[in-house]
Write an enzyme that holds these catalytic residues in place. Sequence first.
Site, PDB file in Angstrom:
ATOM      1  N   ASP A 126    -103.630  27.313 -43.406  1.00  0.00           N
ATOM      2  CA  ASP A 126    -103.148  28.686 -43.270  1.00  0.00           C
ATOM      3  C   ASP A 126    -102.942  29.348 -44.631  1.00  0.00           C
ATOM      4  O   ASP A 126    -103.087  30.559 -44.786  1.00  0.00           O
ATOM      5  CB  ASP A 126    -101.827  28.658 -42.502  1.00  0.00           C
ATOM      6  CG  ASP A 126    -101.523  29.969 -41.829  1.00  0.00           C
ATOM      7  OD1 ASP A 126    -102.143  30.967 -42.193  1.00  0.00           O
ATOM      8  OD2 ASP A 126    -100.667  29.979 -40.944  1.00  0.00           O
ATOM      9  N   ASP A 164    -106.784  30.406 -46.446  1.00  0.00           N
ATOM     10  CA  ASP A 164    -107.694  31.528 -46.149  1.00  0.00           C
ATOM     11  C   ASP A 164    -107.490  32.691 -47.115  1.00  0.00           C
ATOM     12  O   ASP A 164    -108.452  33.241 -47.674  1.00  0.00           O
ATOM     13  CB  ASP A 164    -107.600  31.972 -44.675  1.00  0.00           C
ATOM     14  CG  ASP A 164    -106.195  32.295 -44.208  1.00  0.00           C
ATOM     15  OD1 ASP A 164    -105.247  32.161 -45.002  1.00  0.00           O
ATOM     16  OD2 ASP A 164    -106.040  32.695 -43.037  1.00  0.00           O
ATOM     17  N   ASP A 185    -105.485  37.093 -39.673  1.00  0.00           N
ATOM     18  CA  ASP A 185    -104.563  36.063 -40.139  1.00  0.00           C
ATOM     19  C   ASP A 185    -103.200  36.234 -39.445  1.00  0.00           C
ATOM     20  O   ASP A 185    -102.640  35.279 -38.882  1.00  0.00           O
ATOM     21  CB  ASP A 185    -104.433  36.176 -41.666  1.00  0.00           C
ATOM     22  CG  ASP A 185    -103.712  34.994 -42.284  1.00  0.00           C
ATOM     23  OD1 ASP A 185    -103.429  34.022 -41.563  1.00  0.00           O
ATOM     24  OD2 ASP A 185    -103.426  35.025 -43.499  1.00  0.00           O
ATOM     25  N   ASP A 199    -101.492  33.890 -36.653  1.00  0.00           N
ATOM     26  CA  ASP A 199    -100.166  33.307 -36.936  1.00  0.00           C
ATOM     27  C   ASP A 199     -99.270  33.417 -35.702  1.00  0.00           C
ATOM     28  O   ASP A 199     -98.548  32.482 -35.361  1.00  0.00           O
ATOM     29  CB  ASP A 199     -99.474  34.068 -38.084  1.00  0.00           C
ATOM     30  CG  ASP A 199    -100.033  33.716 -39.454  1.00  0.00           C
ATOM     31  OD1 ASP A 199    -100.857  32.811 -39.545  1.00  0.00           O
ATOM     32  OD2 ASP A 199     -99.632  34.387 -40.433  1.00  0.00           O
TER      33      ASP A 199
HETATM   34  C1  LIG Z   1    -100.671  15.885 -43.381  1.00  0.00           C
HETATM   35  C2  LIG Z   1    -101.656  15.931 -44.491  1.00  0.00           C
HETATM   36  C3  LIG Z   1    -103.029  15.630 -44.020  1.00  0.00           C
HETATM   37  C4  LIG Z   1    -101.682  17.220 -45.249  1.00  0.00           C
HETATM   38  C5  LIG Z   1    -100.447  17.387 -46.073  1.00  0.00           C
HETATM   39  C6  LIG Z   1    -100.602  18.403 -47.103  1.00  0.00           C
HETATM   40  C7  LIG Z   1     -99.279  18.904 -47.616  1.00  0.00           C
HETATM   41  C8  LIG Z   1     -98.761  18.363 -48.859  1.00  0.00           C
HETATM   42  C9  LIG Z   1     -99.196  20.344 -47.288  1.00  0.00           C
HETATM   43  C10 LIG Z   1     -98.538  21.301 -48.195  1.00  0.00           C
HETATM   44  C11 LIG Z   1     -98.591  22.636 -47.530  1.00  0.00           C
HETATM   45  C12 LIG Z   1     -98.174  23.790 -48.385  1.00  0.00           C
HETATM   46  C13 LIG Z   1     -99.026  24.083 -49.567  1.00  0.00           C
HETATM   47  C14 LIG Z   1     -98.125  25.049 -47.548  1.00  0.00           C
HETATM   48  C15 LIG Z   1     -97.049  25.051 -46.555  1.00  0.00           C
HETATM   49  C16 LIG Z   1     -96.723  26.434 -46.108  1.00  0.00           C
HETATM   50  C17 LIG Z   1     -96.281  26.476 -44.687  1.00  0.00           C
HETATM   51  C18 LIG Z   1     -94.975  25.823 -44.446  1.00  0.00           C
HETATM   52  C19 LIG Z   1     -96.258  27.857 -44.142  1.00  0.00           C
HETATM   53  C20 LIG Z   1     -97.577  28.462 -43.889  1.00  0.00           C
HETATM   54  O1  LIG Z   1     -97.575  29.782 -44.283  1.00  0.00           O
HETATM   55  C21 LIG Z   1     -98.835  30.174 -44.716  1.00  0.00           C
HETATM   56  C22 LIG Z   1     -98.804  31.346 -45.591  1.00  0.00           C
HETATM   57  C23 LIG Z   1     -98.657  32.595 -44.710  1.00  0.00           C
HETATM   58  O2  LIG Z   1     -97.917  33.580 -45.282  1.00  0.00           O
HETATM   59  P1  LIG Z   1     -98.205  35.127 -44.957  1.00  0.00           P
HETATM   60  O3  LIG Z   1     -97.167  35.863 -45.716  1.00  0.00           O
HETATM   61  O4  LIG Z   1     -99.602  35.546 -45.127  1.00  0.00           O
HETATM   62  O5  LIG Z   1     -98.009  35.276 -43.393  1.00  0.00           O
HETATM   63  C24 LIG Z   1     -97.260  36.327 -42.897  1.00  0.00           C
HETATM   64  C25 LIG Z   1     -96.269  35.736 -41.950  1.00  0.00           C
HETATM   65  O6  LIG Z   1     -96.913  35.143 -40.850  1.00  0.00           O
HETATM   66  C26 LIG Z   1     -95.327  36.815 -41.482  1.00  0.00           C
HETATM   67  O7  LIG Z   1     -94.465  36.225 -40.532  1.00  0.00           O
HETATM   68  P2  LIG Z   1     -92.881  36.507 -40.611  1.00  0.00           P
HETATM   69  O8  LIG Z   1     -92.748  37.991 -40.725  1.00  0.00           O
HETATM   70  O9  LIG Z   1     -92.350  35.793 -41.793  1.00  0.00           O
HETATM   71  O10 LIG Z   1     -92.398  35.986 -39.314  1.00  0.00           O
HETATM   72  C27 LIG Z   1     -96.055  37.982 -40.843  1.00  0.00           C
HETATM   73  O11 LIG Z   1     -95.150  39.037 -40.678  1.00  0.00           O
HETATM   74  C28 LIG Z   1     -97.222  38.477 -41.668  1.00  0.00           C
HETATM   75  O12 LIG Z   1     -97.991  39.320 -40.860  1.00  0.00           O
HETATM   76  C29 LIG Z   1     -98.113  37.333 -42.162  1.00  0.00           C
HETATM   77  O13 LIG Z   1     -99.086  37.851 -43.018  1.00  0.00           O
HETATM   78  O14 LIG Z   1     -97.820  31.207 -46.592  1.00  0.00           O
HETATM   79  C30 LIG Z   1     -98.325  30.468 -47.706  1.00  0.00           C
HETATM   80  C31 LIG Z   1     -97.427  30.462 -48.855  1.00  0.00           C
HETATM   81  C32 LIG Z   1     -96.216  29.594 -48.654  1.00  0.00           C
HETATM   82  C33 LIG Z   1     -95.042  30.447 -48.314  1.00  0.00           C
HETATM   83  C34 LIG Z   1     -95.992  28.775 -49.896  1.00  0.00           C
HETATM   84  C35 LIG Z   1     -94.900  27.770 -49.672  1.00  0.00           C
HETATM   85  C36 LIG Z   1     -94.840  26.793 -50.771  1.00  0.00           C
HETATM   86  C37 LIG Z   1     -93.855  25.696 -50.525  1.00  0.00           C
HETATM   87  C38 LIG Z   1     -93.301  25.221 -51.802  1.00  0.00           C
HETATM   88  C39 LIG Z   1     -94.514  24.626 -49.729  1.00  0.00           C
HETATM   89  C40 LIG Z   1     -93.682  23.410 -49.621  1.00  0.00           C
HETATM   90  C41 LIG Z   1     -94.411  22.440 -48.769  1.00  0.00           C
HETATM   91  C42 LIG Z   1     -93.815  21.079 -48.860  1.00  0.00           C
HETATM   92  C43 LIG Z   1     -94.147  20.399 -50.142  1.00  0.00           C
HETATM   93  C44 LIG Z   1     -94.337  20.293 -47.680  1.00  0.00           C
HETATM   94  C45 LIG Z   1     -93.605  18.991 -47.560  1.00  0.00           C
HETATM   95  C46 LIG Z   1     -93.051  18.849 -46.205  1.00  0.00           C
HETATM   96  C47 LIG Z   1     -92.503  17.463 -45.987  1.00  0.00           C
HETATM   97  C48 LIG Z   1     -92.480  17.191 -44.552  1.00  0.00           C
HETATM   98  C49 LIG Z   1     -91.146  17.291 -46.606  1.00  0.00           C
HETATM   99  N1  LIG Z   2    -109.374  35.810 -43.220  1.00  0.00           N
HETATM  100  C1  LIG Z   2    -108.579  36.337 -44.147  1.00  0.00           C
HETATM  101  C2  LIG Z   2    -107.302  35.839 -44.389  1.00  0.00           C
HETATM  102  C3  LIG Z   2    -106.512  36.412 -45.353  1.00  0.00           C
HETATM  103  N2  LIG Z   2    -106.983  37.458 -46.075  1.00  0.00           N
HETATM  104  C4  LIG Z   2    -106.151  38.072 -47.123  1.00  0.00           C
HETATM  105  O1  LIG Z   2    -105.123  37.190 -47.570  1.00  0.00           O
HETATM  106  C5  LIG Z   2    -103.826  37.681 -47.219  1.00  0.00           C
HETATM  107  C6  LIG Z   2    -102.971  36.566 -46.674  1.00  0.00           C
HETATM  108  O2  LIG Z   2    -102.875  35.591 -47.645  1.00  0.00           O
HETATM  109  P1  LIG Z   2    -102.199  34.128 -47.356  1.00  0.00           P
HETATM  110  O3  LIG Z   2    -102.198  33.458 -48.671  1.00  0.00           O
HETATM  111  O4  LIG Z   2    -100.833  34.409 -46.868  1.00  0.00           O
HETATM  112  O5  LIG Z   2    -103.038  33.464 -46.347  1.00  0.00           O
HETATM  113  C7  LIG Z   2    -104.081  38.785 -46.211  1.00  0.00           C
HETATM  114  O6  LIG Z   2    -103.092  39.778 -46.260  1.00  0.00           O
HETATM  115  C8  LIG Z   2    -105.442  39.328 -46.652  1.00  0.00           C
HETATM  116  O7  LIG Z   2    -105.291  40.200 -47.740  1.00  0.00           O
HETATM  117  C9  LIG Z   2    -108.252  37.949 -45.831  1.00  0.00           C
HETATM  118  O8  LIG Z   2    -108.696  38.917 -46.485  1.00  0.00           O
HETATM  119  N3  LIG Z   2    -109.034  37.377 -44.871  1.00  0.00           N
HETATM  120 MG   LIG Z   3    -102.355  32.505 -40.932  1.00  0.00          MG
HETATM  121 MG   LIG Z   4    -103.180  32.751 -44.335  1.00  0.00          MG
END
Ligand SMILES: CC(C)CCC[C@@H](C)CCC[C@@H](C)CCC[C@@H](C)CCOC[C@@H](COP(=O)(O)O[C@@H]1[C@H](O)[C@H](OP(=O)(O)O)[C@@H](O)[C@H](O)[C@H]1O)OCC[C@H](C)CCC[C@H](C)CCC[C@H](C)CCCC(C)C
Ligand SMILES: Nc1ccn([C@@H]2O[C@H](COP(=O)(O)O)[C@@H](O)[C@H]2O)c(=O)n1
Ligand SMILES: [Mg+2]
Ligand SMILES: [Mg+2]
Length: 188
Positions: free
Chosen positions: A65, A68, A86, A90
């Site tokens: 997640d 992408d 995306d 989610d």
């Molecule tokens: C099992 C193995 C085979 C693999 C293991 C690999 C691992 C070491 C994995 C590490 C994973 C780590 C890099 C990522 C984890 C992130 C995860 C917990 C959450 C996923 O979020 C994905 C992404 C999405 O964010 P985005 O803003 O785009 O999404 C928005 C969101 O959905 C909004 O929802 P809401 O409003 O908040 O409800 C929507 O509104 C929006 O529309 C939507 O766009 O986020 C990615 C960035 C992360 C936030 C970065 C987090 C970094 C941390 C430091 C990760 C810590 C992970 C730990 C080390 C894992 C250890 C766990 C263990 C069990 C102790």
């Molecule tokens: N298929 C996709 C997925 C994501 N994006 C771009 O990335 C932003 C989300 O980033 P994350 O690191 O939280 O996954 C999203 O807002 C898009 O700008 C895209 O272009 N195409």
């Molecule tokens: Mg997603």
């Molecule tokens: Mg994503």
Amino acid sequence: MVLNRYRENVKGYLEALVRPLARAGVTPNTITFLGLLISLAGAYLFYRGEQVIAALVLLFGSLVDALDGTLARLTGKTSRFGAFLDSTFDRISDGAVLFGIALGNLADWRVAFIAFMGSYLVSYERCRAELAGSGKLAVGIAERAERLLIIIITALFGHVEYGLYAVAVLAWITVIQRLYAAYQRLKE
Ligand SMILES: CC(C)CCC[C@@H](C)CCC[C@@H](C)CCC[C@@H](C)CCOC[C@@H](COP(=O)(O)O[C@@H]1[C@H](O)[C@H](OP(=O)(O)O)[C@@H](O)[C@H](O)[C@H]1O)OCC[C@H](C)CCC[C@H](C)CCC[C@H](C)CCCC(C)C
Ligand SMILES: Nc1ccn([C@@H]2O[C@H](COP(=O)(O)O)[C@@H](O)[C@H]2O)c(=O)n1
Ligand SMILES: [Mg+2]
Ligand SMILES: [Mg+2]
């Protein structure tokens, strides 16, 4: 909010992971779709009562997640539809995981419903407020990353029911935090 702060710290690692995908010509939307499939597999495993494996699958799905968007930015292929896809996937994934936990009788279905409503409201508030011009409303103690990690960690210990209770409470606290933030930004 808490985990979002660490985005920059993991950015380099995520980019290293997506470089081979970029070279192979994989598109961001393909990764988004793959992420959904992995999350649905995790939800199904919850339904089957296999919570530890479900947690590992979900952890992998969370990683995908985060890939992408990284791939989209690295290859200059960000698109408005990709962002929409995306976010939509989610929501499907969030709902499916909570549904799987409830259907698998791993916790009280009524708590799952409260967690589900809270989680969806948190995301909806952000979307609606941003549409109204609030600017990025990524605030609150239980954004998606926190909610997911709570479920994953408690499931790894075989007690996803505690994670579900925590998400039910924290998501609703976040609903109130976002209401307040939106009020501050949109009242005039
Ligand atoms: C099992 C193995 C085979 C693999 C293991 C690999 C691992 C070491 C994995 C590490 C994973 C780590 C890099 C990522 C984890 C992130 C995860 C917990 C959450 C996923 O979020 C994905 C992404 C999405 O964010 P985005 O803003 O785009 O999404 C928005 C969101 O959905 C909004 O929802 P809401 O409003 O908040 O409800 C929507 O509104 C929006 O529309 C939507 O766009 O986020 C990615 C960035 C992360 C936030 C970065 C987090 C970094 C941390 C430091 C990760 C810590 C992970 C730990 C080390 C894992 C250890 C766990 C263990 C069990 C102790
Ligand atoms: N298929 C996709 C997925 C994501 N994006 C771009 O990335 C932003 C989300 O980033 P994350 O690191 O939280 O996954 C999203 O807002 C898009 O700008 C895209 O272009 N195409
Ligand atoms: Mg997603
Ligand atoms: Mg994503």
